[in-house]
Write an enzyme that holds these catalytic residues in place. Structure first.
Site, PDB file in Angstrom:
ATOM      1  N   VAL A  93      12.635 -35.848  -6.559  1.00  0.00           N
ATOM      2  CA  VAL A  93      12.187 -36.541  -4.829  1.00  0.00           C
ATOM      3  C   VAL A  93      10.892 -37.084  -4.613  1.00  0.00           C
ATOM      4  CG1 VAL A  93      11.636 -34.486  -3.257  1.00  0.00           C
ATOM      5  CG2 VAL A  93      12.506 -33.918  -4.912  1.00  0.00           C
ATOM      6  N   LYS A  94      11.287 -37.880  -3.504  1.00  0.00           N
ATOM      7  CA  LYS A  94      10.442 -39.166  -2.953  1.00  0.00           C
ATOM      8  C   LYS A  94       9.326 -38.369  -2.015  1.00  0.00           C
ATOM      9  CE  LYS A  94      11.880 -43.241  -2.950  1.00  0.00           C
ATOM     10  NZ  LYS A  94      12.874 -44.359  -1.924  1.00  0.00           N
ATOM     11  N   ILE A  95       8.499 -38.485  -2.566  1.00  0.00           N
ATOM     12  CA  ILE A  95       7.221 -37.949  -2.174  1.00  0.00           C
ATOM     13  C   ILE A  95       6.619 -38.845  -1.202  1.00  0.00           C
ATOM     14  CG2 ILE A  95       5.395 -36.331  -1.434  1.00  0.00           C
ATOM     15  CD1 ILE A  95       8.084 -34.534  -2.306  1.00  0.00           C
ATOM     16  N   VAL A 122      15.736 -39.233  -4.605  1.00  0.00           N
ATOM     17  CA  VAL A 122      16.175 -38.840  -2.571  1.00  0.00           C
ATOM     18  C   VAL A 122      14.982 -38.302  -1.715  1.00  0.00           C
ATOM     19  CG1 VAL A 122      17.650 -37.307  -0.632  1.00  0.00           C
ATOM     20  CG2 VAL A 122      18.419 -37.906  -4.086  1.00  0.00           C
TER      21      VAL A 122
END
Length: 219
Positions: free
Chosen positions: A86-88, A60
């Site tokens: 978590v997409k960073i 996400v």
């Protein structure tokens, strides 16, 4: 190589999961918007529904551009489901956020990676997986698959545990080449998944077997 679905379409995820070949899902704001998901609460609900369907990492993406915003969003996202990644993005603020969130035990999918240097930095900051975008490199006249090969080689040379997740997959050849290059994961659109299944010789073979059986049975 594991296969993730790159989509926010719930029906595609259900259909893909029934095949027994999907190990995770990646999403982003563009995919969510394409499915008519127009606000954070509906996005959260969709992510939770996806997690109920697929027993694997669900990526996400944060939408903030500054480190503090990314960190706050990452912490919030990590509370939504049991196995979030978590997409960073691979930016200066992104690496700072990756460092903080990974130190808290939050799994990170480092996205929008376009160089070996970015992949090295991400692995040191604590990325769980790094996502080189093959198709977007191809779009500007480069060989996207070469980046996969180079990152895999560097990670292997230095015993780096960060996974290489081939992204921006446009067609079945991308997926085959990513597997040959040593990618640990490929995240693919549902259309590419269905195309991977198809082969004309399989189709004609099935029809031939059916016809021969019916002939034996006197039909």
């Amino acid at each position: 190589m594991k296969i993730f679905l790159d989509t926010a379409n719930i029906q595609e995820i259900r259909d893909g999961a029934r095949l027994g070949v999907i190990s995770g899902v990646t999403t982003n704001p563009s995919l969510a918007s394409a499915e008519g998901i127009g606000n954070p609460e509906s996005y959260k609900a969709a992510v939770r529904e996806i997690a109920d369907i697929v027993d694997g990492p669900i990526s996400v993406e944060v939408i903030s551009l500054d480190a503090k915003g990314m960190i706050d969003e990452g912490r919030e996202i990590s509370s939504w489901i049991d196995n979030p990644w978590v997409k960073i993005p691979s930016t200066k603020d992104g690496f700072e956020a990756i460092s903080v969130l990974s130190s808290e035990g939050i799994q990170i999918n480092q996205t929008l990676c376009f160089s070996v240097n970015q992949a090295i930095l991400g692995s040191q900051a604590g990325s769980t997986a790094v996502s080189p975008f093959i198709g977007r490199l191809d779009d500007i006249g480069l060989e996207g698959i070469d980046l996969i090969k180079d990152i895999v080689a560097v990670y292997k040379e230095h015993n780096i545990e960060t996974k290489v997740l081939a992204a921006s997959i446009r067609h079945t050849l991308h997926c085959t080449l990513a597997a040959h290059a040593g990618a640990h994961i490929s995240t693919i659109p549902y259309k590419v998944l269905t195309q991977m299944i198809e082969h004309p010789l399989t189709a004609t073979g099935v029809e031939r077997f059916k016809a021969d059986w019916e002939k034996m049975a006197g039909k």
